[in-house]
Design a protein around this motif. Structure first.
Motif, PDB file in Angstrom:
ATOM      1  N   ASP A 157     -13.145  59.337  36.569  1.00 15.26           N
ATOM      2  CA  ASP A 157     -11.857  59.920  36.923  1.00 15.26           C
ATOM      3  C   ASP A 157     -11.081  60.264  35.658  1.00 15.26           C
ATOM      4  O   ASP A 157     -11.567  60.084  34.540  1.00 15.26           O
ATOM      5  CB  ASP A 157     -11.070  58.992  37.854  1.00 15.26           C
ATOM      6  N   THR A 158      -9.883  60.772  35.826  1.00 12.59           N
ATOM      7  CA  THR A 158      -9.100  61.226  34.678  1.00 12.59           C
ATOM      8  C   THR A 158      -8.715  60.090  33.737  1.00 12.59           C
ATOM      9  O   THR A 158      -8.428  60.322  32.569  1.00 12.59           O
ATOM     10  CB  THR A 158      -7.814  61.943  35.141  1.00 12.59           C
ATOM     11  N   ASP A 159      -8.717  58.850  34.247  1.00 10.48           N
ATOM     12  CA  ASP A 159      -8.412  57.696  33.401  1.00 10.48           C
ATOM     13  C   ASP A 159      -9.655  57.085  32.777  1.00 10.48           C
ATOM     14  O   ASP A 159      -9.575  56.061  32.102  1.00 10.48           O
ATOM     15  CB  ASP A 159      -7.683  56.624  34.226  1.00 10.48           C
ATOM     16  N   GLY A 160     -10.823  57.685  33.029  1.00 12.19           N
ATOM     17  CA  GLY A 160     -12.071  57.174  32.473  1.00 12.19           C
ATOM     18  C   GLY A 160     -12.746  56.128  33.334  1.00 12.19           C
ATOM     19  O   GLY A 160     -13.752  55.556  32.930  1.00 12.19           O
ATOM     20  N   GLY A 161     -12.202  55.853  34.526  1.00 18.62           N
ATOM     21  CA  GLY A 161     -12.820  54.884  35.430  1.00 18.62           C
ATOM     22  C   GLY A 161     -14.055  55.466  36.094  1.00 18.62           C
ATOM     23  O   GLY A 161     -14.066  56.629  36.500  1.00 18.62           O
ATOM     24  N   LYS A 162     -15.108  54.656  36.194  1.00 12.96           N
ATOM     25  CA  LYS A 162     -16.365  55.118  36.766  1.00 12.96           C
ATOM     26  C   LYS A 162     -16.392  54.789  38.265  1.00 12.96           C
ATOM     27  O   LYS A 162     -16.099  53.667  38.664  1.00 12.96           O
ATOM     28  CB  LYS A 162     -17.537  54.446  36.056  1.00 12.96           C
ATOM     29  N   HIS A 163     -16.756  55.771  39.083  1.00 14.84           N
ATOM     30  CA  HIS A 163     -16.819  55.610  40.528  1.00 14.84           C
ATOM     31  C   HIS A 163     -18.230  55.957  40.994  1.00 14.84           C
ATOM     32  O   HIS A 163     -18.806  56.946  40.555  1.00 14.84           O
ATOM     33  CB  HIS A 163     -15.811  56.528  41.221  1.00 14.84           C
ATOM     34  N   THR A 164     -18.768  55.155  41.900  1.00 12.46           N
ATOM     35  CA  THR A 164     -20.117  55.369  42.420  1.00 12.46           C
ATOM     36  C   THR A 164     -20.086  55.382  43.934  1.00 12.46           C
ATOM     37  O   THR A 164     -19.423  54.542  44.554  1.00 12.46           O
ATOM     38  CB  THR A 164     -21.069  54.250  41.948  1.00 12.46           C
TER      39      THR A 164
END
Length: 181
Positions: free
Chosen positions: A63-70
């Protein structure tokens, strides 16, 4: 000299840093089975379809904050599309009053069926005009009168010209239709 050494050290660290490689890989056979995978700096995906039509896969993104989503998913026939992931929305539980209202309604329907088991609901078309005639429409407070401008000679001439052009166009269209028929 110190600047050169510092610059060289920074350059050496930058060159040694791991570089994430982007790729796309796709393989398919004549039976409709396939395997797909790709990887980019901000996202990746893998997906596989088997001969029975079942598709299994997952994708990740930043995401835009650098968080990884799976998100992992399975799509198969009557089971439909099912996805799982920590960031997916969850169903809101149904309020108790809605559950009770539905139960009461279904109980009433079953009761009516038990009283009249041979009754058949007959579906017939509804005439809209009859329904509208039965509506009771409340009176609305009268609106202030709006002054409508009187038709002057110029407006009347413009209307007449427009209507004659329209009539001529219809005659031309009818003549063309007769030729083609």
């Amino acid at each position: 000299m110190h600047t050169f050494v510092l610059f060289s050290a920074i350059l050496a660290v930058a060159l040694c840093a791991p570089v994430e490689e982007s790729y796309v890989d796709f393989a398919e056979d004549t039976l409709g089975n396939y395997k797909l995978s790709y990887n980019t700096k901000n996202s990746s995906r893998t997906e596989e379809r088997s001969q029975d039509g079942k598709v299994v896969g997952s994708f990740t993104f930043l995401d835009t904050d650098g968080g990884k989503h799976t998100v992992n998913y399975v799509a198969a026939g009557e089971e439909g599309f099912n996805a799982e992931g920590a960031d997916l929305p969850v169903a809101v539980p149904e309020p108790q009053d809605v559950i009770q209202s539905r139960s009461a309604h279904l109980a009433l329907v079953e009761h009516e069926k038990s009283l009249n088991p041979k009754s058949v609901v007959e579906e017939k078309p509804v005439v809209v005009e009859e329904v509208l005639a039965k509506l009771v429409i409340p009176e609305i407070a009268s609106l202030p009168a709006v002054a409508v401008p009187e038709e002057d000679a110029d407006l009347a001439a413009a209307k007449k010209e427009l209507l004659s052009a329209y009539a001529a166009a219809l005659e031309t269209l009818a003549a063309e239709y007769k030729k083609s028929a």
